[in-house]
Design an enzyme around this catalytic site. Structure first.
Site, PDB file in Angstrom:
ATOM      1  N   CYS A 164      13.635  10.171  -7.289  1.00 15.63           N
ATOM      2  CA  CYS A 164      12.708  10.908  -8.148  1.00 15.63           C
ATOM      3  C   CYS A 164      12.550  12.308  -7.590  1.00 15.63           C
ATOM      4  O   CYS A 164      13.200  12.661  -6.604  1.00 15.63           O
ATOM      5  CB  CYS A 164      11.381  10.180  -8.268  1.00 15.63           C
ATOM      6  SG  CYS A 164      10.490  10.120  -6.731  1.00 15.63           S
ATOM      7  N   LYS A 214      -4.906   3.734  -7.406  1.00 13.97           N
ATOM      8  CA  LYS A 214      -3.661   3.384  -8.107  1.00 13.97           C
ATOM      9  C   LYS A 214      -2.710   2.628  -7.184  1.00 13.97           C
ATOM     10  O   LYS A 214      -2.164   1.592  -7.563  1.00 13.97           O
ATOM     11  CB  LYS A 214      -2.993   4.682  -8.599  1.00 13.97           C
ATOM     12  CG  LYS A 214      -1.537   4.530  -8.966  1.00 13.97           C
ATOM     13  CD  LYS A 214      -0.932   5.833  -9.399  1.00 13.97           C
ATOM     14  CE  LYS A 214      -0.266   6.651  -8.318  1.00 13.97           C
ATOM     15  NZ  LYS A 214       1.042   6.197  -7.837  1.00 13.97           N
ATOM     16  N   ASN A 215      -2.522   3.136  -5.971  1.00 10.06           N
ATOM     17  CA  ASN A 215      -1.507   2.556  -5.093  1.00 10.06           C
ATOM     18  C   ASN A 215      -1.939   1.243  -4.441  1.00 10.06           C
ATOM     19  O   ASN A 215      -1.146   0.588  -3.777  1.00 10.06           O
ATOM     20  CB  ASN A 215      -1.082   3.571  -4.035  1.00 10.06           C
ATOM     21  CG  ASN A 215      -0.279   4.708  -4.652  1.00 10.06           C
ATOM     22  OD1 ASN A 215       0.145   4.621  -5.806  1.00 10.06           O
ATOM     23  ND2 ASN A 215      -0.086   5.782  -3.902  1.00 10.06           N
ATOM     24  N   ARG A 269      14.404   8.436  -1.919  1.00  9.71           N
ATOM     25  CA  ARG A 269      13.631   7.200  -1.886  1.00  9.71           C
ATOM     26  C   ARG A 269      14.477   5.917  -1.807  1.00  9.71           C
ATOM     27  O   ARG A 269      14.560   5.146  -2.768  1.00  9.71           O
ATOM     28  CB  ARG A 269      12.656   7.167  -3.067  1.00  9.71           C
ATOM     29  CG  ARG A 269      11.778   8.406  -3.085  1.00  9.71           C
ATOM     30  CD  ARG A 269      10.626   8.313  -4.024  1.00  9.71           C
ATOM     31  NE  ARG A 269       9.555   7.463  -3.537  1.00  9.71           N
ATOM     32  CZ  ARG A 269       8.439   7.249  -4.225  1.00  9.71           C
ATOM     33  NH1 ARG A 269       8.284   7.802  -5.404  1.00  9.71           N
ATOM     34  NH2 ARG A 269       7.507   6.483  -3.735  1.00  9.71           N
ATOM     35  N   ASP A 283       0.721  12.446   0.145  1.00 11.98           N
ATOM     36  CA  ASP A 283       0.166  12.552  -1.207  1.00 11.98           C
ATOM     37  C   ASP A 283      -0.935  13.609  -1.332  1.00 11.98           C
ATOM     38  O   ASP A 283      -1.450  13.850  -2.421  1.00 11.98           O
ATOM     39  CB  ASP A 283      -0.371  11.179  -1.668  1.00 11.98           C
ATOM     40  CG  ASP A 283       0.752  10.190  -1.936  1.00 11.98           C
ATOM     41  OD1 ASP A 283       1.914  10.626  -2.063  1.00 11.98           O
ATOM     42  OD2 ASP A 283       0.480   8.973  -2.004  1.00 11.98           O
ATOM     43  N   ARG A 287      -0.222   9.525 -14.971  1.00 12.08           N
ATOM     44  CA  ARG A 287       0.194   8.355 -14.200  1.00 12.08           C
ATOM     45  C   ARG A 287      -0.810   8.055 -13.091  1.00 12.08           C
ATOM     46  O   ARG A 287      -0.901   6.906 -12.650  1.00 12.08           O
ATOM     47  CB  ARG A 287       1.565   8.607 -13.553  1.00 12.08           C
ATOM     48  CG  ARG A 287       2.729   8.570 -14.516  1.00 12.08           C
ATOM     49  CD  ARG A 287       4.032   8.566 -13.748  1.00 12.08           C
ATOM     50  NE  ARG A 287       3.866   7.781 -12.546  1.00 12.08           N
ATOM     51  CZ  ARG A 287       4.221   8.171 -11.317  1.00 12.08           C
ATOM     52  NH1 ARG A 287       4.788   9.329 -11.120  1.00 12.08           N
ATOM     53  NH2 ARG A 287       4.036   7.396 -10.278  1.00 12.08           N
ATOM     54  N   ILE A 343      15.696   2.037  -0.575  1.00 11.88           N
ATOM     55  CA  ILE A 343      14.948   0.772  -0.532  1.00 11.88           C
ATOM     56  C   ILE A 343      15.478  -0.176   0.555  1.00 11.88           C
ATOM     57  O   ILE A 343      15.237  -1.377   0.518  1.00 11.88           O
ATOM     58  CB  ILE A 343      14.946   0.060  -1.907  1.00 11.88           C
ATOM     59  CG1 ILE A 343      16.379  -0.218  -2.380  1.00 11.88           C
ATOM     60  CG2 ILE A 343      14.175   0.832  -2.954  1.00 11.88           C
ATOM     61  CD1 ILE A 343      16.442  -1.350  -3.389  1.00 11.88           C
TER      62      ILE A 343
HETATM   63  N1  EPU Z   1      11.796   4.703   3.081  1.00 16.84           N
HETATM   64  C1  EPU Z   1      13.030   4.326   3.556  1.00 16.84           C
HETATM   65  N2  EPU Z   1      13.509   3.110   3.171  1.00 16.84           N
HETATM   66  C2  EPU Z   1      12.813   2.258   2.375  1.00 16.84           C
HETATM   67  C3  EPU Z   1      11.551   2.658   1.901  1.00 16.84           C
HETATM   68  C4  EPU Z   1      11.072   3.895   2.280  1.00 16.84           C
HETATM   69  O1  EPU Z   1      13.685   5.048   4.299  1.00 16.84           O
HETATM   70  O2  EPU Z   1      13.304   1.174   2.076  1.00 16.84           O
HETATM   71  C5  EPU Z   1      11.270   6.009   3.477  1.00 16.84           C
HETATM   72  C6  EPU Z   1      10.914   6.894   2.280  1.00 16.84           C
HETATM   73  O3  EPU Z   1      12.045   7.573   1.786  1.00 16.84           O
HETATM   74  C7  EPU Z   1       9.875   7.807   2.898  1.00 16.84           C
HETATM   75  C8  EPU Z   1       9.139   6.876   3.871  1.00 16.84           C
HETATM   76  O4  EPU Z   1      10.031   5.803   4.119  1.00 16.84           O
HETATM   77  O5  EPU Z   1      10.502   8.799   3.651  1.00 16.84           O
HETATM   78  C9  EPU Z   1       7.833   6.338   3.344  1.00 16.84           C
HETATM   79  O6  EPU Z   1       8.008   5.791   2.040  1.00 16.84           O
HETATM   80  P1  EPU Z   1       7.210   4.523   1.550  1.00 16.84           P
HETATM   81  O7  EPU Z   1       8.131   3.381   1.387  1.00 16.84           O
HETATM   82  O8  EPU Z   1       6.009   4.305   2.421  1.00 16.84           O
HETATM   83  O9  EPU Z   1       6.772   4.972   0.103  1.00 16.84           O
HETATM   84  P2  EPU Z   1       6.437   3.997  -1.089  1.00 16.84           P
HETATM   85  O10 EPU Z   1       5.867   2.748  -0.541  1.00 16.84           O
HETATM   86  O11 EPU Z   1       7.607   3.903  -1.992  1.00 16.84           O
HETATM   87  C10 EPU Z   1       3.951   4.729  -1.398  1.00 16.84           C
HETATM   88  C11 EPU Z   1       3.155   5.388  -2.480  1.00 16.84           C
HETATM   89  C12 EPU Z   1       3.555   6.857  -2.604  1.00 16.84           C
HETATM   90  C13 EPU Z   1       3.330   7.531  -1.248  1.00 16.84           C
HETATM   91  C14 EPU Z   1       4.113   6.797  -0.166  1.00 16.84           C
HETATM   92  C15 EPU Z   1       3.875   7.339   1.224  1.00 16.84           C
HETATM   93  C16 EPU Z   1       2.746   3.551  -3.987  1.00 16.84           C
HETATM   94  C17 EPU Z   1       2.931   2.963  -5.313  1.00 16.84           C
HETATM   95  N3  EPU Z   1       3.364   4.699  -3.731  1.00 16.84           N
HETATM   96  O12 EPU Z   1       5.322   4.803  -1.829  1.00 16.84           O
HETATM   97  O13 EPU Z   1       2.672   7.420  -3.552  1.00 16.84           O
HETATM   98  O14 EPU Z   1       3.736   8.866  -1.307  1.00 16.84           O
HETATM   99  O15 EPU Z   1       3.756   5.392  -0.155  1.00 16.84           O
HETATM  100  O16 EPU Z   1       2.541   7.236   1.558  1.00 16.84           O
HETATM  101  O17 EPU Z   1       2.018   3.023  -3.168  1.00 16.84           O
HETATM  102  C18 EPU Z   1       1.959   8.915  -5.208  1.00 16.84           C
HETATM  103  O18 EPU Z   1       0.962   8.213  -5.354  1.00 16.84           O
HETATM  104  O19 EPU Z   1       2.067  10.072  -5.728  1.00 16.84           O
HETATM  105  C19 EPU Z   1       3.067   8.428  -4.388  1.00 16.84           C
HETATM  106  C20 EPU Z   1       4.287   8.945  -4.440  1.00 16.84           C
END
Ligand code: EPU
Length: 423
Positions: free
Chosen positions: A116, A22-23, A121, A307, A399, A123
């Site tokens: 969530c 999925k990811n 989370r 995850d 999902r 950005i």
């Molecule tokens: N973070 C920040 N700032 C940002 C982005 C992230 O501080 O701008 C922090 C987050 O709060 C977290 C860490 O960095 O503490 C890692 O987050 P990341 O950005 O890597 O998460 P993501 O890219 O939004 C993906 C997966 C998640 C998975 C995370 C971590 C997808 C679609 N989602 O999310 O998957 O938990 O990486 O490996 O790829 C799931 O599949 O259930 C899921 C939540």
């Protein structure tokens, strides 16, 4: 709304086919927006998140066709650059259209995703990445409004409070493919899903080096073309079924699972006593001896994935002794604990550490899932619990886990889906 009903206590045996990740699919589908030409993506799981992403692509003006596990995207002449609140609010990962829209249309308006159940989370790293490429960004009306008229290559360190970010790396890498000059992403996420996206971009004509390491170098090109790509297998789905083998004292062959993507999970499970071996076309997870308690800390790849934290907790909940589970990626991702305790588990939360005192058995109960992986963990707990477990609010599971009941049933579980009259 539906719920999943499980009668626990059966060892799971047989072969399960692991679906596409999925990811990896989500950013790869978003990347198809970087060209006008047709791309064909295969090994796509049938999941709610995929239909959300397809709606976003269609809404932007792309032609989308689905044939079994294959999706054809042809964004020829699309002009739209807005990803609206109605769609983005249903799936946080929709933010991965930001990079492609900015690179291709030189402007993007993407609804600012909310928090969530797994945490706030932020950005900021997404914005830092594309700002480093010269994008002008404002937050207006709840939208990220990005102007990319003056995009250029740039160097950016994508590290935050919790380390690297998967989707911020994806967004920056995608945006950089079509800008003049060279971009260097330092502290890039190394997850296999990032590598799979980079591999797809290279097939489209992008010039990328270093994917899978913490420094990714992208040399912008004028144009990308359509490409064909088969998505990697889902390492989190594979890990979930591996834990099902451990928790039910079963023996499961995970078709397509790749050891090289799941070394940390396999290492911990192996140390705990599960026998994991390579077999032709996949992996075999076999209960061989009493499982031992284990401490884990979630970390960025190649560390133990967040995850898999909830699913591992289910296993430790029925493993004699004390385990400490530390969450370093999403320190609030523990909502499943109270539901597991309702099933008789003995888990105490101390900051980002869950102290799990293994109990002899869990007792089936109605439980409510709070996020995707927490839902999977409750299903695993239900598979070993005495009596009946009803896992409610399973839209989370839909999902991210393709044909979950069918796959578990084929392994011998007593599990089915029914309408939740209380919902
Ligand atoms: N973070 C920040 N700032 C940002 C982005 C992230 O501080 O701008 C922090 C987050 O709060 C977290 C860490 O960095 O503490 C890692 O987050 P990341 O950005 O890597 O998460 P993501 O890219 O939004 C993906 C997966 C998640 C998975 C995370 C971590 C997808 C679609 N989602 O999310 O998957 O938990 O990486 O490996 O790829 C799931 O599949 O259930 C899921 C939540």
């Amino acid at each position: 709304m539906d719920k999943i009903v499980i009668e626990g206590g059966r060892p799971l045996k047989g072969t399960v086919e692991i679906s596409g990740a999925k990811n990896a699919c989500l950013p790869i589908l978003a990347a198809t927006l970087l060209t006008d030409e047709k791309s064909v993506i295969s090994n796509i799981p049938s999941l709610k998140d995929m239909s959300t992403m397809l709606k976003i692509l269609k809404n932007l003006g792309a032609r989308v066709e689905q044939k079994g596990d294959e999706i054809i995207v042809e964004p020829k002449g699309y002009k739209n650059y807005i990803a609206p609140y109605e769609l983005v609010s249903t799936m946080r990962a929709s933010i991965c259209v930001l990079g492609p829209l900015l690179a291709k249309q030189r402007r993007a308006e993407v609804s600012y995703p909310g928090g969530c159940t797994i945490g706030s989370r932020p950005i900021d790293l997404h914005l830092k990445g594309i700002r480093a490429l010269g994008a002008d960004i404002k937050i207006e009306r709840g939208y990220i409004v990005a102007d990319g008229k003056r995009l250029h290559g740039g160097s950016v360190y994508l590290g935050g409070h919790f380390g690297s970010s998967v989707l911020a790396t994806d967004n920056t890498m995608m945006a950089a493919t079509l800008v003049k000059g060279v971009t260097v992403i330092e502290n890039a996420a190394c997850e296999p899903e990032v590598v799979d996206l980079a591999d797809f971009l290279v097939k489209m004509g992008a010039r990328i080096k270093g994917q899978g390491t913490s420094r990714i170098i992208i040399e912008g090109v004028k144009k990308l073309h359509g490409a064909e790509h088969s998505v990697i297998p889902d390492r989190i789905e594979a890990g979930t079924y591996m834990i099902a083998a451990a928790i039910t004292k079963g023996d499961i062959i995970l078709k397509h699972a790749r050891l090289e993507h799941m070394v940390a999970v396999v290492d911990k499970l192996f140390e705990a006593g599960l026998e994991v071996t390579k077999v032709h076309g996949g992996l075999r997870a076999k209960y061989a001896r009493r499982i031992k308690p284990m401490d884990i800390t979630t970390l960025q790849y190649p560390g133990f994935p967040t995850d898999m934290q909830a699913q591992f907790m289910s296993l430790m909940a029925v493993t004699g002794g004390i385990s400490v589970i530390t969450e370093k990626i999403y320190p609030e991702r523990f909502i499943h604990i109270s539901e597991m305790n309702r099933m008789g588990a003995d888990i105490l939360l101390e900051g980002p550490n869950a102290i799990v005192k293994g109990v002899k058995h869990l007792s089936g109960a109605p439980v409510m899932a709070s996020d995707l992986r927490a839902s999977a963990a409750l299903v695993l707990a239900g598979l070993v619990a005495k009596g009946r477990t009803d896992v409610r609010r399973i839209y989370h599971l839909d999902r991210g886990y393709e044909k979950l009941e069918a796959k578990f049933s084929s392994l011998g579980a007593k599990i089915h889906r029914e309408k939740d009259k209380q919902a």
